[in-house]
Design a protein around this motif. Structure first.
Motif, PDB file in Angstrom:
ATOM      1  N   ASP A 282      41.256  33.596  47.096  1.00 35.45           N
ATOM      2  CA  ASP A 282      41.833  33.385  45.768  1.00 35.45           C
ATOM      3  C   ASP A 282      41.022  34.217  44.792  1.00 35.45           C
ATOM      4  N   THR A 283      41.642  35.262  44.265  1.00 36.64           N
ATOM      5  CA  THR A 283      40.879  36.237  43.478  1.00 36.64           C
ATOM      6  C   THR A 283      40.310  35.640  42.195  1.00 36.64           C
ATOM      7  N   GLY A 284      41.087  34.811  41.508  1.00 35.12           N
ATOM      8  CA  GLY A 284      40.601  34.238  40.259  1.00 35.12           C
ATOM      9  C   GLY A 284      39.447  33.290  40.466  1.00 35.12           C
ATOM     10  N   HIS A 285      39.574  32.390  41.434  1.00 37.37           N
ATOM     11  CA  HIS A 285      38.511  31.430  41.707  1.00 37.37           C
ATOM     12  C   HIS A 285      37.279  32.125  42.281  1.00 37.37           C
ATOM     13  N   ALA A 286      37.498  33.124  43.129  1.00 36.11           N
ATOM     14  CA  ALA A 286      36.351  33.828  43.717  1.00 36.11           C
ATOM     15  C   ALA A 286      35.550  34.568  42.659  1.00 36.11           C
ATOM     16  N   LEU A 287      36.250  35.294  41.784  1.00 32.38           N
ATOM     17  CA  LEU A 287      35.535  36.048  40.752  1.00 32.38           C
ATOM     18  C   LEU A 287      34.780  35.111  39.823  1.00 32.38           C
ATOM     19  N   TRP A 288      35.422  34.056  39.360  1.00 24.34           N
ATOM     20  CA  TRP A 288      34.740  33.134  38.457  1.00 24.34           C
ATOM     21  C   TRP A 288      33.610  32.410  39.184  1.00 24.34           C
ATOM     22  N   GLY A 289      33.762  32.190  40.464  1.00 22.53           N
ATOM     23  CA  GLY A 289      32.707  31.539  41.230  1.00 22.53           C
ATOM     24  C   GLY A 289      31.522  32.430  41.537  1.00 22.53           C
ATOM     25  N   GLY A 290      31.603  33.698  41.160  1.00 24.04           N
ATOM     26  CA  GLY A 290      30.456  34.589  41.307  1.00 24.04           C
ATOM     27  C   GLY A 290      30.543  35.586  42.439  1.00 24.04           C
ATOM     28  N   SER A 291      31.704  35.704  43.076  1.00 24.91           N
ATOM     29  CA  SER A 291      31.843  36.645  44.183  1.00 24.91           C
ATOM     30  C   SER A 291      32.222  38.034  43.697  1.00 24.91           C
ATOM     31  N   ASP A 292      31.730  39.039  44.394  1.00 24.63           N
ATOM     32  CA  ASP A 292      32.237  40.396  44.259  1.00 24.63           C
ATOM     33  C   ASP A 292      33.499  40.456  45.125  1.00 24.63           C
ATOM     34  N   LEU A 293      34.655  40.631  44.506  1.00 22.19           N
ATOM     35  CA  LEU A 293      35.917  40.477  45.229  1.00 22.19           C
ATOM     36  C   LEU A 293      36.085  41.481  46.365  1.00 22.19           C
ATOM     37  N   ALA A 294      35.776  42.737  46.106  1.00 25.97           N
ATOM     38  CA  ALA A 294      35.940  43.745  47.144  1.00 25.97           C
ATOM     39  C   ALA A 294      35.011  43.470  48.321  1.00 25.97           C
ATOM     40  N   ASP A 295      33.780  43.082  48.020  1.00 29.33           N
ATOM     41  CA  ASP A 295      32.834  42.779  49.092  1.00 29.33           C
ATOM     42  C   ASP A 295      33.260  41.537  49.867  1.00 29.33           C
ATOM     43  N   LEU A 296      33.734  40.511  49.170  1.00 35.33           N
ATOM     44  CA  LEU A 296      34.197  39.299  49.842  1.00 35.33           C
ATOM     45  C   LEU A 296      35.354  39.623  50.782  1.00 35.33           C
ATOM     46  N   ALA A 297      36.295  40.432  50.305  1.00 30.97           N
ATOM     47  CA  ALA A 297      37.427  40.812  51.148  1.00 30.97           C
ATOM     48  C   ALA A 297      36.968  41.613  52.362  1.00 30.97           C
ATOM     49  N   LYS A 298      36.011  42.517  52.158  1.00 28.80           N
ATOM     50  CA  LYS A 298      35.513  43.345  53.257  1.00 28.80           C
ATOM     51  C   LYS A 298      34.804  42.509  54.311  1.00 28.80           C
ATOM     52  N   VAL A 299      33.943  41.615  53.875  1.00 29.76           N
ATOM     53  CA  VAL A 299      33.141  40.823  54.818  1.00 29.76           C
ATOM     54  C   VAL A 299      34.028  39.910  55.652  1.00 29.76           C
ATOM     55  N   TYR A 300      35.041  39.333  55.036  1.00 32.79           N
ATOM     56  CA  TYR A 300      35.855  38.339  55.746  1.00 32.79           C
ATOM     57  C   TYR A 300      37.264  38.823  56.060  1.00 32.79           C
ATOM     58  N   ARG A 301      37.440  40.141  56.103  1.00 33.31           N
ATOM     59  CA  ARG A 301      38.791  40.676  56.303  1.00 33.31           C
ATOM     60  C   ARG A 301      39.439  40.148  57.584  1.00 33.31           C
ATOM     61  N   ASP A 302      38.643  39.863  58.608  1.00 33.33           N
ATOM     62  CA  ASP A 302      39.208  39.381  59.870  1.00 33.33           C
ATOM     63  C   ASP A 302      39.505  37.881  59.856  1.00 33.33           C
ATOM     64  N   ARG A 303      39.056  37.182  58.817  1.00 33.82           N
ATOM     65  CA  ARG A 303      39.308  35.739  58.740  1.00 33.82           C
ATOM     66  C   ARG A 303      40.139  35.348  57.521  1.00 33.82           C
ATOM     67  N   ILE A 304      40.585  36.320  56.757  1.00 37.61           N
ATOM     68  CA  ILE A 304      41.446  36.015  55.619  1.00 37.61           C
ATOM     69  C   ILE A 304      42.859  35.750  56.133  1.00 37.61           C
ATOM     70  N   GLY A 305      43.333  34.526  55.914  1.00 37.44           N
ATOM     71  CA  GLY A 305      44.639  34.142  56.415  1.00 37.44           C
ATOM     72  C   GLY A 305      45.689  33.955  55.341  1.00 37.44           C
ATOM     73  N   HIS A 306      45.291  34.057  54.077  1.00 40.71           N
ATOM     74  CA  HIS A 306      46.231  33.830  52.981  1.00 40.71           C
ATOM     75  C   HIS A 306      45.581  34.381  51.722  1.00 40.71           C
ATOM     76  N   VAL A 307      46.396  34.831  50.768  1.00 39.04           N
ATOM     77  CA  VAL A 307      45.859  35.431  49.547  1.00 39.04           C
ATOM     78  C   VAL A 307      46.582  34.865  48.332  1.00 39.04           C
ATOM     79  N   HIS A 308      45.792  34.403  47.357  1.00 40.23           N
ATOM     80  CA  HIS A 308      46.296  34.020  46.043  1.00 40.23           C
ATOM     81  C   HIS A 308      45.815  35.048  45.034  1.00 40.23           C
ATOM     82  N   VAL A 309      46.720  35.558  44.225  1.00 39.07           N
ATOM     83  CA  VAL A 309      46.333  36.540  43.213  1.00 39.07           C
ATOM     84  C   VAL A 309      46.480  35.905  41.829  1.00 39.07           C
ATOM     85  N   LYS A 310      45.387  35.381  41.372  1.00 40.76           N
ATOM     86  CA  LYS A 310      45.259  34.809  40.030  1.00 40.76           C
ATOM     87  C   LYS A 310      44.237  35.660  39.290  1.00 40.76           C
ATOM     88  N   ASP A 311      44.568  36.074  38.080  1.00 35.15           N
ATOM     89  CA  ASP A 311      43.688  36.966  37.327  1.00 35.15           C
ATOM     90  C   ASP A 311      42.894  36.172  36.301  1.00 35.15           C
TER      91      ASP A 311
END
Length: 300
Positions: free
Chosen positions: A182-211
Protein backbone atom coordinates in the motif's frame (compact mmCIF):
# COMPACT_ATOMS: atom_id res chain seq x y z
CA UNK A 1 -3.39 -12.88 -14.62
CA UNK A 2 -2.68 -9.57 -16.36
CA UNK A 3 -2.81 -6.33 -14.42
CA UNK A 4 -6.34 -5.10 -13.80
CA UNK A 5 -7.33 -1.79 -12.25
CA UNK A 6 -9.74 -1.94 -9.35
CA UNK A 7 -11.01 0.52 -6.79
CA UNK A 8 -11.81 0.57 -3.12
CA UNK A 9 -15.17 2.09 -2.12
CA UNK A 10 -13.46 4.36 0.42
CA UNK A 11 -13.11 6.73 -2.52
CA UNK A 12 -16.86 7.21 -2.08
CA UNK A 13 -17.69 6.19 1.51
CA UNK A 14 -15.30 5.81 4.42
CA UNK A 15 -15.26 2.60 6.45
CA UNK A 16 -13.46 3.96 9.51
CA UNK A 17 -15.57 7.13 9.61
CA UNK A 18 -18.95 6.17 8.08
CA UNK A 19 -20.25 9.74 8.25
CA UNK A 20 -17.87 10.62 5.41
CA UNK A 21 -19.73 9.73 2.26
CA UNK A 22 -22.53 8.15 4.25
CA UNK A 23 -25.06 9.69 1.90
CA UNK A 24 -23.53 8.11 -1.22
CA UNK A 25 -25.36 4.95 -2.21
CA UNK A 26 -23.75 1.68 -3.22
CA UNK A 27 -25.39 2.02 -6.63
CA UNK A 28 -23.77 5.43 -7.16
CA UNK A 29 -20.40 4.02 -6.14
CA UNK A 30 -20.66 1.09 -8.56
CA UNK A 31 -22.06 3.06 -11.47
CA UNK A 32 -19.36 5.73 -11.17
CA UNK A 33 -16.66 3.07 -10.88
CA UNK A 34 -17.91 1.52 -14.09
CA UNK A 35 -18.10 4.93 -15.77
CA UNK A 36 -14.48 5.61 -14.82
CA UNK A 37 -13.26 2.36 -16.36
CA UNK A 38 -12.74 0.40 -13.15
CA UNK A 39 -12.79 -3.38 -13.59
CA UNK A 40 -13.34 -4.60 -10.03
CA UNK A 41 -14.20 -3.46 -6.52
CA UNK A 42 -13.06 -4.34 -3.03
CA UNK A 43 -15.67 -4.69 -0.32
CA UNK A 44 -16.94 -1.82 1.81
CA UNK A 45 -19.49 -1.42 4.56
CA UNK A 46 -22.40 -0.94 2.14
CA UNK A 47 -21.78 -4.15 0.20
CA UNK A 48 -23.96 -7.25 0.68
CA UNK A 49 -22.18 -10.12 2.43
CA UNK A 50 -24.28 -12.93 0.97
CA UNK A 51 -22.78 -14.32 -2.22
CA UNK A 52 -25.89 -14.24 -4.38
CA UNK A 53 -26.75 -10.71 -3.26
CA UNK A 54 -23.21 -9.46 -3.80
CA UNK A 55 -23.10 -10.96 -7.27
CA UNK A 56 -26.45 -9.35 -8.06
CA UNK A 57 -25.08 -5.96 -6.92
CA UNK A 58 -21.88 -6.14 -8.99
CA UNK A 59 -23.08 -7.85 -12.16
CA UNK A 60 -25.19 -5.01 -13.63
CA UNK A 61 -22.05 -2.87 -13.72
CA UNK A 62 -19.75 -5.54 -15.12
CA UNK A 63 -17.56 -5.39 -12.03
CA UNK A 64 -15.59 -8.23 -10.46
CA UNK A 65 -15.02 -8.72 -6.75
CA UNK A 66 -11.35 -8.01 -6.10
CA UNK A 67 -11.22 -8.88 -2.41
CA UNK A 68 -12.16 -7.46 0.97
CA UNK A 69 -10.44 -6.46 4.21
CA UNK A 70 -10.48 -8.97 7.07
CA UNK A 71 -9.54 -7.83 10.59
CA UNK A 72 -7.50 -10.41 12.47
CA UNK A 73 -7.25 -10.65 16.25
CA UNK A 74 -4.26 -12.96 16.41
CA UNK A 75 -2.71 -11.18 19.37
CA UNK A 76 -5.63 -12.34 21.51
CA UNK A 77 -6.96 -15.34 19.58
CA UNK A 78 -5.36 -18.61 18.49
CA UNK A 79 -4.74 -19.35 14.83
CA UNK A 80 -7.28 -22.17 15.00
CA UNK A 81 -9.95 -19.82 16.38
CA UNK A 82 -9.19 -17.21 13.74
CA UNK A 83 -9.28 -19.77 10.93
CA UNK A 84 -12.74 -20.84 12.06
CA UNK A 85 -13.89 -17.24 12.40
CA UNK A 86 -12.70 -16.26 8.91
CA UNK A 87 -14.62 -18.94 7.07
CA UNK A 88 -17.68 -16.91 6.08
CA UNK A 89 -15.48 -14.15 4.66
CA UNK A 90 -13.24 -16.64 2.88
CA UNK A 91 -16.16 -18.50 1.34
CA UNK A 92 -17.72 -15.23 0.15
CA UNK A 93 -14.49 -14.31 -1.62
CA UNK A 94 -14.24 -17.76 -3.18
CA UNK A 95 -17.85 -17.72 -4.34
CA UNK A 96 -17.28 -14.46 -6.23
CA UNK A 97 -13.98 -15.56 -7.77
CA UNK A 98 -11.64 -13.35 -5.76
CA UNK A 99 -7.98 -14.37 -5.84
CA UNK A 100 -6.62 -12.57 -2.77
CA UNK A 101 -7.54 -12.48 0.93
CA UNK A 102 -6.57 -9.17 2.61
CA UNK A 103 -5.76 -9.31 6.32
CA UNK A 104 -4.55 -6.84 8.94
CA UNK A 105 -4.16 -7.20 12.71
CA UNK A 106 -6.56 -4.89 14.51
CA UNK A 107 -6.97 -6.32 18.00
CA UNK A 108 -5.20 -3.28 19.47
CA UNK A 109 -5.25 -0.90 16.49
CA UNK A 110 -6.05 2.79 16.92
CA UNK A 111 -6.81 3.87 13.38
CA UNK A 112 -10.57 3.94 13.99
CA UNK A 113 -10.37 6.17 17.08
CA UNK A 114 -10.31 9.88 16.31
CA UNK A 115 -9.07 10.70 19.81
CA UNK A 116 -5.83 8.67 19.74
CA UNK A 117 -2.86 10.21 17.90
CA UNK A 118 -0.70 8.05 15.67
CA UNK A 119 2.24 8.54 18.03
CA UNK A 120 0.43 6.21 20.43
CA UNK A 121 -0.03 3.39 17.95
CA UNK A 122 0.62 -0.12 19.27
CA UNK A 123 3.99 -1.84 18.84
CA UNK A 124 5.04 -5.43 19.42
CA UNK A 125 7.92 -6.42 21.66
CA UNK A 126 10.66 -8.77 20.51
CA UNK A 127 9.00 -11.43 22.64
CA UNK A 128 5.59 -11.00 20.99
CA UNK A 129 6.65 -11.04 17.34
CA UNK A 130 7.47 -14.76 16.86
CA UNK A 131 4.14 -16.06 18.15
CA UNK A 132 2.21 -13.44 16.20
CA UNK A 133 4.07 -14.41 13.02
CA UNK A 134 3.52 -18.13 13.71
CA UNK A 135 -0.23 -17.61 14.04
CA UNK A 136 -0.32 -15.43 10.94
CA UNK A 137 1.52 -18.09 8.94
CA UNK A 138 -0.92 -20.80 10.02
CA UNK A 139 -3.82 -18.63 8.98
CA UNK A 140 -2.16 -17.85 5.65
CA UNK A 141 -1.50 -21.55 5.07
CA UNK A 142 -5.22 -22.22 5.55
CA UNK A 143 -6.18 -19.50 3.07
CA UNK A 144 -3.62 -20.72 0.53
CA UNK A 145 -5.02 -24.23 0.80
CA UNK A 146 -8.36 -22.80 -0.34
CA UNK A 147 -6.76 -21.38 -3.49
CA UNK A 148 -6.38 -17.69 -2.57
CA UNK A 149 -3.28 -15.63 -1.89
CA UNK A 150 -3.09 -14.32 1.67
CA UNK A 151 -1.82 -10.72 1.61
CA UNK A 152 -0.97 -8.73 4.73
CA UNK A 153 -2.02 -5.06 4.77
CA UNK A 154 0.44 -2.88 6.71
CA UNK A 155 -1.53 0.12 7.97
CA UNK A 156 -1.07 3.33 9.93
CA UNK A 157 -2.13 2.99 13.55
CA UNK A 158 -1.50 -0.76 13.73
CA UNK A 159 1.30 -3.09 14.83
CA UNK A 160 2.63 -3.31 11.26
CA UNK A 161 3.19 0.29 10.20
CA UNK A 162 6.90 1.07 9.86
CA UNK A 163 9.48 -0.39 7.48
CA UNK A 164 10.99 -2.22 10.43
CA UNK A 165 7.59 -3.72 11.22
CA UNK A 166 7.18 -4.88 7.62
CA UNK A 167 10.69 -6.37 7.55
CA UNK A 168 10.10 -8.21 10.82
CA UNK A 169 6.77 -9.61 9.67
CA UNK A 170 8.19 -10.78 6.36
CA UNK A 171 11.26 -12.35 7.98
CA UNK A 172 9.32 -14.27 10.62
CA UNK A 173 6.36 -15.48 8.56
CA UNK A 174 6.34 -18.29 6.03
CA UNK A 175 6.05 -17.90 2.25
CA UNK A 176 2.26 -18.18 2.38
CA UNK A 177 2.17 -14.68 3.90
CA UNK A 178 2.46 -12.27 1.02
CA UNK A 179 2.70 -8.50 1.21
CA UNK A 180 0.01 -6.07 0.22
CA UNK A 181 2.02 -3.09 -0.96
CA UNK A 182 0.00 0.00 0.00
CA UNK A 183 1.90 3.01 -1.28
CA UNK A 184 0.23 5.63 0.90
CA UNK A 185 0.55 3.71 4.15
CA UNK A 186 4.09 2.57 3.34
CA UNK A 187 5.36 6.05 2.56
CA UNK A 188 3.77 7.60 5.64
CA UNK A 189 5.05 4.71 7.72
CA UNK A 190 8.60 5.59 6.75
CA UNK A 191 9.36 3.22 3.88
CA UNK A 192 11.25 4.05 0.73
CA UNK A 193 8.64 2.82 -1.75
CA UNK A 194 10.95 1.79 -4.57
CA UNK A 195 13.25 -0.06 -2.19
CA UNK A 196 10.32 -1.78 -0.45
CA UNK A 197 8.97 -2.94 -3.80
CA UNK A 198 12.41 -4.17 -4.88
CA UNK A 199 13.14 -6.10 -1.70
CA UNK A 200 9.78 -7.85 -1.59
CA UNK A 201 8.97 -8.06 -5.29
CA UNK A 202 8.68 -11.86 -5.07
CA UNK A 203 6.23 -11.69 -2.15
CA UNK A 204 4.03 -8.80 -3.23
CA UNK A 205 0.62 -10.32 -3.87
CA UNK A 206 -1.57 -7.23 -4.11
CA UNK A 207 -1.11 -3.48 -4.62
CA UNK A 208 -3.06 -0.49 -3.29
CA UNK A 209 -2.25 2.86 -4.85
CA UNK A 210 -3.12 5.59 -2.38
CA UNK A 211 -1.24 8.87 -2.69
CA UNK A 212 -0.17 11.43 -0.07
CA UNK A 213 -0.29 15.21 -0.01
CA UNK A 214 3.14 15.96 1.44
CA UNK A 215 2.23 19.29 3.05
CA UNK A 216 -0.81 17.86 4.82
CA UNK A 217 1.13 14.78 5.91
CA UNK A 218 3.83 17.02 7.41
CA UNK A 219 1.18 18.97 9.30
CA UNK A 220 -0.35 15.72 10.59
CA UNK A 221 3.06 14.63 11.88
CA UNK A 222 3.87 18.01 13.43
CA UNK A 223 0.51 18.26 15.20
CA UNK A 224 0.35 14.54 16.07
CA UNK A 225 -2.98 13.85 14.44
CA UNK A 226 -4.97 10.67 14.76
CA UNK A 227 -5.52 8.62 11.61
CA UNK A 228 -9.10 9.87 11.31
CA UNK A 229 -7.95 13.47 11.74
CA UNK A 230 -5.58 12.81 8.85
CA UNK A 231 -8.45 11.63 6.69
CA UNK A 232 -10.49 14.74 7.42
CA UNK A 233 -7.33 16.81 6.99
CA UNK A 234 -6.87 15.69 3.37
CA UNK A 235 -3.64 13.76 3.86
CA UNK A 236 -4.65 11.06 1.37
CA UNK A 237 -5.65 11.30 -2.26
CA UNK A 238 -5.61 9.31 -5.50
CA UNK A 239 -2.53 8.74 -7.68
CA UNK A 240 -1.65 11.83 -9.65
CA UNK A 241 -2.85 14.22 -6.96
CA UNK A 242 -0.06 13.62 -4.45
CA UNK A 243 3.69 13.26 -4.11
CA UNK A 244 4.35 9.60 -4.99
CA UNK A 245 6.34 8.73 -8.12
CA UNK A 246 4.51 5.58 -9.20
CA UNK A 247 6.78 4.94 -12.17
CA UNK A 248 9.68 4.32 -9.78
CA UNK A 249 7.59 1.91 -7.71
CA UNK A 250 6.31 -0.17 -10.63
CA UNK A 251 9.75 -0.24 -12.23
CA UNK A 252 10.85 -2.36 -9.26
CA UNK A 253 8.10 -4.97 -9.74
CA UNK A 254 8.39 -5.69 -13.48
CA UNK A 255 6.78 -9.12 -13.24
CA UNK A 256 3.82 -8.13 -11.07
CA UNK A 257 0.45 -9.33 -12.29
CA UNK A 258 -2.91 -9.07 -10.59
CA UNK A 259 -4.96 -6.21 -9.22
CA UNK A 260 -3.83 -2.64 -8.72
CA UNK A 261 -6.46 -0.96 -6.56
CA UNK A 262 -6.99 2.80 -6.46
CA UNK A 263 -7.73 4.24 -3.03
CA UNK A 264 -8.32 7.61 -1.41
CA UNK A 265 -10.24 8.32 1.74
CA UNK A 266 -13.57 10.05 1.01
CA UNK A 267 -13.16 13.56 2.31
CA UNK A 268 -14.25 16.25 -0.15
CA UNK A 269 -17.61 17.89 -0.65
CA UNK A 270 -16.14 20.13 -3.34
CA UNK A 271 -14.79 17.53 -5.77
CA UNK A 272 -16.79 14.45 -6.66
CA UNK A 273 -15.53 10.90 -6.10
CA UNK A 274 -16.02 10.30 -9.83
CA UNK A 275 -13.59 13.12 -10.60
CA UNK A 276 -11.03 11.62 -8.25
CA UNK A 277 -11.35 8.02 -9.42
CA UNK A 278 -10.99 9.15 -13.03
CA UNK A 279 -7.92 11.17 -12.10
CA UNK A 280 -6.40 8.20 -10.33
CA UNK A 281 -7.15 5.75 -13.12
CA UNK A 282 -5.84 8.05 -15.84
CA UNK A 283 -2.61 8.63 -13.94
CA UNK A 284 -2.24 4.92 -13.25
CA UNK A 285 -2.82 3.95 -16.89
CA UNK A 286 -0.19 6.46 -18.01
CA UNK A 287 2.25 5.15 -15.41
CA UNK A 288 1.69 1.50 -16.28
CA UNK A 289 2.17 2.34 -19.95
CA UNK A 290 5.55 3.91 -19.15
CA UNK A 291 6.69 0.91 -17.11
CA UNK A 292 5.50 -1.74 -19.55
CA UNK A 293 2.81 -3.20 -17.27
CA UNK A 294 -0.26 -2.30 -19.32
CA UNK A 295 -2.47 -5.07 -20.59
CA UNK A 296 -5.96 -4.90 -22.02
CA UNK A 297 -7.81 -2.37 -19.88
CA UNK A 298 -11.39 -1.23 -20.10
CA UNK A 299 -11.69 2.18 -21.72
CA UNK A 300 -12.84 4.95 -19.40
Amino acid sequence: MPIKIGANPIIWSNDDMPSLGGDISLETCLSEAREAGIEGMELGNKFPRVGSNLKAALSPYGLELVSGWYSTDLLIRSAEEEIERMQSHLQLLKALGATVFIAAETSNAIHSDVSIPLSRRPVLSDREWPEFARRMTLMADAVTAEGLDFVYHHHMGTVVQSRQDIDTLMSLTGPSVKLLLDTGHALWGGSDLADLAKVYRDRIGHVHVKDLRAINRAKADAEDWSFLQAIVGDVFTVPGDGCIDYAKVFAEIPDYSGWVVIEAEQYSKDVSPLTYVRMGRNHLVNTLSQTGHLSCLRAS
